[in-house]
Design a protein around this motif. Structure first.
Motif, PDB file in Angstrom:
ATOM      1  N   VAL A 157       0.820  -1.215   0.000  1.00 24.35           N
ATOM      2  CA  VAL A 157       0.000   0.000   0.000  1.00 24.35           C
ATOM      3  C   VAL A 157       0.852   1.264   0.000  1.00 24.35           C
ATOM      4  O   VAL A 157       0.398   2.329  -0.416  1.00 24.35           O
ATOM      5  N   LYS A 158       2.101   1.155   0.451  1.00 31.08           N
ATOM      6  CA  LYS A 158       2.991   2.319   0.405  1.00 31.08           C
ATOM      7  C   LYS A 158       3.305   2.724  -1.026  1.00 31.08           C
ATOM      8  O   LYS A 158       3.714   3.866  -1.281  1.00 31.08           O
ATOM      9  N   GLN A 159       3.114   1.808  -1.967  1.00 31.31           N
ATOM     10  CA  GLN A 159       3.399   2.109  -3.372  1.00 31.31           C
ATOM     11  C   GLN A 159       2.161   2.520  -4.162  1.00 31.31           C
ATOM     12  O   GLN A 159       2.261   2.863  -5.343  1.00 31.31           O
ATOM     13  N   LEU A 160       0.995   2.483  -3.526  1.00 35.42           N
ATOM     14  CA  LEU A 160      -0.254   2.784  -4.229  1.00 35.42           C
ATOM     15  C   LEU A 160      -0.595   4.261  -4.116  1.00 35.42           C
ATOM     16  O   LEU A 160      -0.581   4.835  -3.025  1.00 35.42           O
ATOM     17  N   HIS A 161      -0.947   4.866  -5.249  1.00 32.35           N
ATOM     18  CA  HIS A 161      -1.436   6.235  -5.281  1.00 32.35           C
ATOM     19  C   HIS A 161      -2.895   6.193  -5.732  1.00 32.35           C
ATOM     20  O   HIS A 161      -3.192   5.635  -6.790  1.00 32.35           O
ATOM     21  N   GLY A 162      -3.777   6.782  -4.950  1.00 33.86           N
ATOM     22  CA  GLY A 162      -5.188   6.781  -5.310  1.00 33.86           C
ATOM     23  C   GLY A 162      -6.047   6.389  -4.130  1.00 33.86           C
ATOM     24  O   GLY A 162      -5.666   6.556  -2.975  1.00 33.86           O
ATOM     25  N   ALA A 163      -7.220   5.869  -4.435  1.00 31.10           N
ATOM     26  CA  ALA A 163      -8.187   5.471  -3.405  1.00 31.10           C
ATOM     27  C   ALA A 163      -8.361   3.967  -3.451  1.00 31.10           C
ATOM     28  O   ALA A 163      -8.422   3.376  -4.523  1.00 31.10           O
ATOM     29  N   TYR A 164      -8.448   3.362  -2.272  1.00 29.15           N
ATOM     30  CA  TYR A 164      -8.627   1.915  -2.264  1.00 29.15           C
ATOM     31  C   TYR A 164      -9.193   1.435  -0.933  1.00 29.15           C
ATOM     32  O   TYR A 164      -8.991   2.027   0.126  1.00 29.15           O
ATOM     33  N   ALA A 165      -9.949   0.363  -1.016  1.00 23.55           N
ATOM     34  CA  ALA A 165     -10.214  -0.541   0.097  1.00 23.55           C
ATOM     35  C   ALA A 165      -9.963  -1.916  -0.487  1.00 23.55           C
ATOM     36  O   ALA A 165     -10.485  -2.242  -1.562  1.00 23.55           O
ATOM     37  N   ILE A 166      -9.139  -2.720   0.176  1.00 28.38           N
ATOM     38  CA  ILE A 166      -8.809  -4.036  -0.363  1.00 28.38           C
ATOM     39  C   ILE A 166      -9.008  -5.102   0.704  1.00 28.38           C
ATOM     40  O   ILE A 166      -8.922  -4.828   1.908  1.00 28.38           O
ATOM     41  N   ALA A 167      -9.283  -6.306   0.242  1.00 28.83           N
ATOM     42  CA  ALA A 167      -9.280  -7.502   1.087  1.00 28.83           C
ATOM     43  C   ALA A 167      -8.531  -8.565   0.306  1.00 28.83           C
ATOM     44  O   ALA A 167      -8.793  -8.774  -0.880  1.00 28.83           O
ATOM     45  N   VAL A 168      -7.591  -9.240   0.973  1.00 31.06           N
ATOM     46  CA  VAL A 168      -6.689 -10.142   0.276  1.00 31.06           C
ATOM     47  C   VAL A 168      -6.380 -11.351   1.150  1.00 31.06           C
ATOM     48  O   VAL A 168      -6.288 -11.226   2.367  1.00 31.06           O
ATOM     49  N   ALA A 180      -7.089  -3.274   3.895  1.00 28.80           N
ATOM     50  CA  ALA A 180      -6.481  -1.951   4.006  1.00 28.80           C
ATOM     51  C   ALA A 180      -7.407  -0.940   3.361  1.00 28.80           C
ATOM     52  O   ALA A 180      -8.145  -1.267   2.431  1.00 28.80           O
ATOM     53  N   ARG A 181      -7.368   0.297   3.857  1.00 31.52           N
ATOM     54  CA  ARG A 181      -8.219   1.331   3.282  1.00 31.52           C
ATOM     55  C   ARG A 181      -7.523   2.683   3.242  1.00 31.52           C
ATOM     56  O   ARG A 181      -6.736   3.028   4.133  1.00 31.52           O
ATOM     57  N   ALA A 182      -7.804   3.420   2.180  1.00 31.24           N
ATOM     58  CA  ALA A 182      -7.391   4.816   2.049  1.00 31.24           C
ATOM     59  C   ALA A 182      -8.330   5.453   1.037  1.00 31.24           C
ATOM     60  O   ALA A 182      -8.274   5.130  -0.149  1.00 31.24           O
ATOM     61  N   GLY A 183      -9.220   6.292   1.499  1.00 32.45           N
ATOM     62  CA  GLY A 183     -10.135   6.989   0.597  1.00 32.45           C
ATOM     63  C   GLY A 183     -11.364   6.215   0.206  1.00 32.45           C
ATOM     64  O   GLY A 183     -12.198   6.705  -0.553  1.00 32.45           O
ATOM     65  N   SER A 184     -11.501   4.984   0.676  1.00 33.91           N
ATOM     66  CA  SER A 184     -12.677   4.165   0.389  1.00 33.91           C
ATOM     67  C   SER A 184     -13.000   3.376   1.649  1.00 33.91           C
ATOM     68  O   SER A 184     -12.085   2.866   2.320  1.00 33.91           O
ATOM     69  N   PRO A 185     -14.273   3.253   2.034  1.00 32.63           N
ATOM     70  CA  PRO A 185     -14.616   2.690   3.342  1.00 32.63           C
ATOM     71  C   PRO A 185     -14.365   1.191   3.447  1.00 32.63           C
ATOM     72  O   PRO A 185     -14.529   0.443   2.485  1.00 32.63           O
ATOM     73  N   LEU A 186     -13.977   0.769   4.658  1.00 28.33           N
ATOM     74  CA  LEU A 186     -13.816  -0.644   4.976  1.00 28.33           C
ATOM     75  C   LEU A 186     -14.023  -0.810   6.474  1.00 28.33           C
ATOM     76  O   LEU A 186     -13.542   0.003   7.269  1.00 28.33           O
ATOM     77  N   ILE A 187     -14.761  -1.846   6.849  1.00 28.46           N
ATOM     78  CA  ILE A 187     -15.024  -2.098   8.253  1.00 28.46           C
ATOM     79  C   ILE A 187     -14.594  -3.517   8.617  1.00 28.46           C
ATOM     80  O   ILE A 187     -14.499  -4.402   7.764  1.00 28.46           O
ATOM     81  N   LEU A 188     -14.350  -3.710   9.909  1.00 28.35           N
ATOM     82  CA  LEU A 188     -14.076  -5.020  10.479  1.00 28.35           C
ATOM     83  C   LEU A 188     -15.294  -5.451  11.272  1.00 28.35           C
ATOM     84  O   LEU A 188     -15.815  -4.675  12.081  1.00 28.35           O
ATOM     85  N   GLY A 189     -15.772  -6.648  11.048  1.00 28.13           N
ATOM     86  CA  GLY A 189     -16.857  -7.206  11.837  1.00 28.13           C
ATOM     87  C   GLY A 189     -16.317  -8.268  12.771  1.00 28.13           C
ATOM     88  O   GLY A 189     -15.712  -9.251  12.325  1.00 28.13           O
ATOM     89  N   LEU A 216     -12.548   1.258  10.280  1.00 26.46           N
ATOM     90  CA  LEU A 216     -11.130   1.503  10.028  1.00 26.46           C
ATOM     91  C   LEU A 216     -10.914   2.945   9.600  1.00 26.46           C
ATOM     92  O   LEU A 216     -11.744   3.535   8.902  1.00 26.46           O
ATOM     93  N   GLU A 217      -9.788   3.506  10.010  1.00 27.82           N
ATOM     94  CA  GLU A 217      -9.456   4.887   9.682  1.00 27.82           C
ATOM     95  C   GLU A 217      -8.577   4.930   8.438  1.00 27.82           C
ATOM     96  O   GLU A 217      -8.055   3.910   7.981  1.00 27.82           O
ATOM     97  N   GLU A 218      -8.400   6.138   7.896  1.00 28.89           N
ATOM     98  CA  GLU A 218      -7.559   6.326   6.719  1.00 28.89           C
ATOM     99  C   GLU A 218      -6.162   5.764   6.960  1.00 28.89           C
ATOM    100  O   GLU A 218      -5.514   6.097   7.959  1.00 28.89           O
ATOM    101  N   GLY A 219      -5.702   4.929   6.040  1.00 29.37           N
ATOM    102  CA  GLY A 219      -4.357   4.385   6.134  1.00 29.37           C
ATOM    103  C   GLY A 219      -4.236   3.126   6.954  1.00 29.37           C
ATOM    104  O   GLY A 219      -3.148   2.541   7.041  1.00 29.37           O
ATOM    105  N   ASP A 220      -5.321   2.667   7.570  1.00 36.58           N
ATOM    106  CA  ASP A 220      -5.269   1.458   8.403  1.00 36.58           C
ATOM    107  C   ASP A 220      -5.049   0.205   7.553  1.00 36.58           C
ATOM    108  O   ASP A 220      -5.566   0.084   6.438  1.00 36.58           O
ATOM    109  N   VAL A 221      -4.296  -0.739   8.115  1.00 38.93           N
ATOM    110  CA  VAL A 221      -4.178  -2.096   7.576  1.00 38.93           C
ATOM    111  C   VAL A 221      -4.623  -3.037   8.688  1.00 38.93           C
ATOM    112  O   VAL A 221      -4.181  -2.898   9.839  1.00 38.93           O
ATOM    113  N   VAL A 222      -5.518  -3.988   8.386  1.00 42.00           N
ATOM    114  CA  VAL A 222      -6.083  -4.859   9.411  1.00 42.00           C
ATOM    115  C   VAL A 222      -5.779  -6.307   9.075  1.00 42.00           C
ATOM    116  O   VAL A 222      -5.898  -6.734   7.922  1.00 42.00           O
ATOM    117  N   ASP A 223      -5.388  -7.053  10.081  1.00 43.84           N
ATOM    118  CA  ASP A 223      -5.084  -8.477   9.955  1.00 43.84           C
ATOM    119  C   ASP A 223      -6.204  -9.252  10.643  1.00 43.84           C
ATOM    120  O   ASP A 223      -6.433  -9.099  11.847  1.00 43.84           O
TER     121      ASP A 223
END
Length: 616
Positions: A157-168, A180-189, A216-223
């Motif tokens: 995610v340090k190499q990504l420019h733009g908006a994203y929420a991802i699950a992998v 991970a999220r930056a500029g697009s919503p993502l929640i943990l249940g 999750l807040e901007e820039g968060d990565v969740v495991d």
């Protein structure tokens, strides 16, 4: 827009993933898919509806205890199966590009530097099976993977420019999903049993599964693992985010006796407005949050930032704010405001309007205004837990409930109710609202639900109009003053769900161009309340009739406008003064809805559109 669901469990989570996708269908999408771990990576993808995907899953007997799922609204690459999510990595030396590698990934948002990343990865031997920016992330994570998925995603995610929420997830760590999220919503249940945990782009996706939600807040990565989870912030530091109990009722997604969600939501407006105004006994600044009195006392102007239907609610509010509160007001399309040179005023109240509270352009415009030193911020929003509410100092939460139809209806009228209330509070703060005026406005607001119900009773008359409109390909909408934005909203509704080209004009502009379009094949809808501009509007209507145009007029009872050849009139039950926009918009919603039904279009999921616009 796009929707994400992910899960780690000890049971088969495919039914949960599919159910989550079904609850996210209201956002709009053109493809969908599911990927699971079952002694390796397996997936099913479709360019049809989720129900069709489910049949494919059942045919393939797809099961798994770890998985991710997605609904996609196309940005990079056409709506096609090879572009649908989830995407798999295809690293150097692996089998053909249509076979799974070790990484499965879904993504909401847009990666702006995907071309550079793609070229770099291709040079290293990675093969691409799609045109999407998302597949770039899957390959990038694979290229950085060294036995720890969490660390690989943090590095990626340090190499990504733009908006994203991802699950992998990775086939080598089968009981782990990283988000991970930056500029697009993502929640943990946080699961309620068996140690299972979930990721989603919307709490609605997890309704009935868990009500324990971490935003999750901007820039968060969740495991996310069985029985545990942890979060790192944008700086890589371990952080705790509060767990909130969120009641996302799945019952809101039930149609009941209605044919479409849009119809249901139109008829829910009396209740939605009543709920939005519930408990308001007087006009007090604290309705908008702690500290509102001081903020309102200090401001000398208002800047409204919004998009689409919310923008038109802001345009309506400008007439109220300047006419009643006497406060200079500017309304900006959010996507334009952030990219132009403007003159900041620290004493401006910056008001954002959003149904979801996650609208990317509006959030970016808010942050731009804050960056210019305008920190007096307020949002009118339908989601109390949204980014918009969290990032504004003050808020008024409308209570429209979940709105599933892509074309907004009850969200619009509840926004107007909240904005009218803001107008009265600001007028009072500036000493421009007498006790008698406050009492009269409160009385009118309390009567709104009953007045809306009376307007809904006009549906049979609107249906007769819709039968005329169904065969047309163009339409004009006219309004003046306070009702010009309502004409704009009426045109937007018609074009959104019927695909009829529709435009709206301030009626006085007819002679400055639009009159050239008027023929007997161009219906002209006119919003004609009995206000100070009525006589001017009647003259504009005569200009249309003189050119052979056919008029469809929403008139108050005492306007003395009568039906006749080329002139169709529906009479509103009562004149409602400053609040009449809330009533006049309802027949326009019904007109769009019934015209769409007559034309056979997809009312709730119109082509090319999405509900929650979380990308620029």
């Amino acid at each position: 827009m796009c929707g994400i669901v992910g899960a780690v469990s000890t049971r088969n989570i495919v039914p949960i993933l599919v159910q989550g996708l079904q609850r996210l269908e209201y956002r709009g999408y053109d493809s969908c898919g599911v990927a699971v771990w079952d002694q390796g990576l397996k997936r099913a993808r479709s360019t049809d509806r989720v129900a069709k995907l489910l049949r494919q899953i059942e045919d393939d007997r797809l099961t798994g205890t770890t998985g991710i799922a997605h609904t996609r609204w196309a940005t990079h690459g056409a709506p096609a199966v090879h572009n649908a999510h989830p995407h798999f990595s295809h690293g150097p030396g692996e089998a053909a590009a249509d076979r799974p590698g070790r990484i499965a990934l879904v993504h909401n948002g847009i990666i702006e530097n995907h071309d550079e990343l793609r070229a770099s990865l291709q040079a290293r031997g990675y093969r691409f099976a799609s045109q999407t920016d998302t597949e770039v992330i899957a390959h990038l994570v694979d290229s950085l993977y060294d036995g720890d998925l969490f660390e690989a995603v943090q590095a990626a995610v340090k190499q990504l420019h733009g908006a994203y929420a991802i699950a992998v997830f990775c086939k080598d760590e089968p009981h782990r999903v990283v988000g991970a999220r930056a500029g697009s919503p993502l929640i943990l249940g946080v699961g309620l049993e068996g140690g299972e945990n979930f990721l989603a782009s919307d709490a609605m996706a997890l309704a009935g599964v868990t009500d324990q939600i971490v935003y999750l807040e901007e820039g968060d990565v969740v495991d996310v693992q069985l029985g545990r989870h942890w979060i790192s912030d944008r700086n890589g530091r371990s952080v705790e985010r509060p767990v909130r109990t969120v009641q996302a009722h799945s019952g809101a997604a039930e149609l009941g006796p209605y044919r479409h969600y849009m119809q249901k939501e139109i008829f829910e407006q009396p209740r939605a407005v009543a709920d939005t105004l519930e408990g308001i006994a007087g006009i007090v600044p604290e309705l908008f949050g702690d500290g509102a009195h001081r903020v309102f006392r200090e401001i000398d102007s208002v800047l409204i930032l919004a998009c689409g239907t919310s923008y038109y609610s802001g345009c309506t509010a400008k007439y109220w704010l300047e006419g009643i509160a006497k406060i200079p007001t500017q309304v900006e399309i959010a996507s334009e405001y952030r990219y132009r040179e403007s003159v900041p005023n620290p004493n401006t109240l910056v008001v954002t309007i959003s149904q979801s509270g996650e609208t990317a352009d509006t959030l970016a415009a808010l942050r731009h205004a804050q960056g210019l030193g305008m920190d007096k911020t307020l949002t009118i929003c339908n989601v109390a837990t949204s980014a918009m509410v969290r990032e504004c100092r003050l808020a008024y939460i409308t209570r429209a409930g979940v709105e599933i139809g892509v074309a907004s209806t009850k969200a619009f009228t509840t926004q107007l109710a909240g904005l009218f209330l803001l107008t009265l509070v600001l007028a009072q703060a500036k000493g421009r609202l007498s006790d008698a005026e406050e009492a009269a406005h409160l009385k009118a607001m309390r009567h709104l639900p009953a007045a809306l119900a009376a307007v809904l009773a006009l549906e049979p008359q609107v249906i007769s109009w819709a039968e005329d409109f169904a065969g047309k390909e163009h339409a004009l909408f006219l309004g003046r003053g306070l009702h010009y934005p309502i004409a704009l909203e009426g045109a937007l509704k018609l074009k959104e769900i019927t695909y009829i080209h529709a435009e709206a004009y301030a009626a006085g502009e007819l002679k400055h161009g639009p009159l050239a379009l008027v023929t007997s094949e161009m219906p002209v809808v006119t919003v004609a309340p009995n206000d100070a501009l009525l006589e001017k509007l009647k003259s504009n209507m005569q200009e249309v009739r003189a050119r052979g145009g056919v008029l469809y007029v929403l008139a108050d009872a005492d306007t003395r406008i009568e039906s006749g050849d080329g002139l169709h009139v529906i009479r509103m039950p009562e004149h409602y003064g400053p609040l009449s926009p809330l009533l006049h918009v309802v027949p326009l919603q019904l007109l769009a809805y019934h015209t769409a039904c007559a034309r056979g279009t997809d009312v709730d999921k119109p082509r090319n559109l999405a509900k929650s616009v979380t990308v620029e």
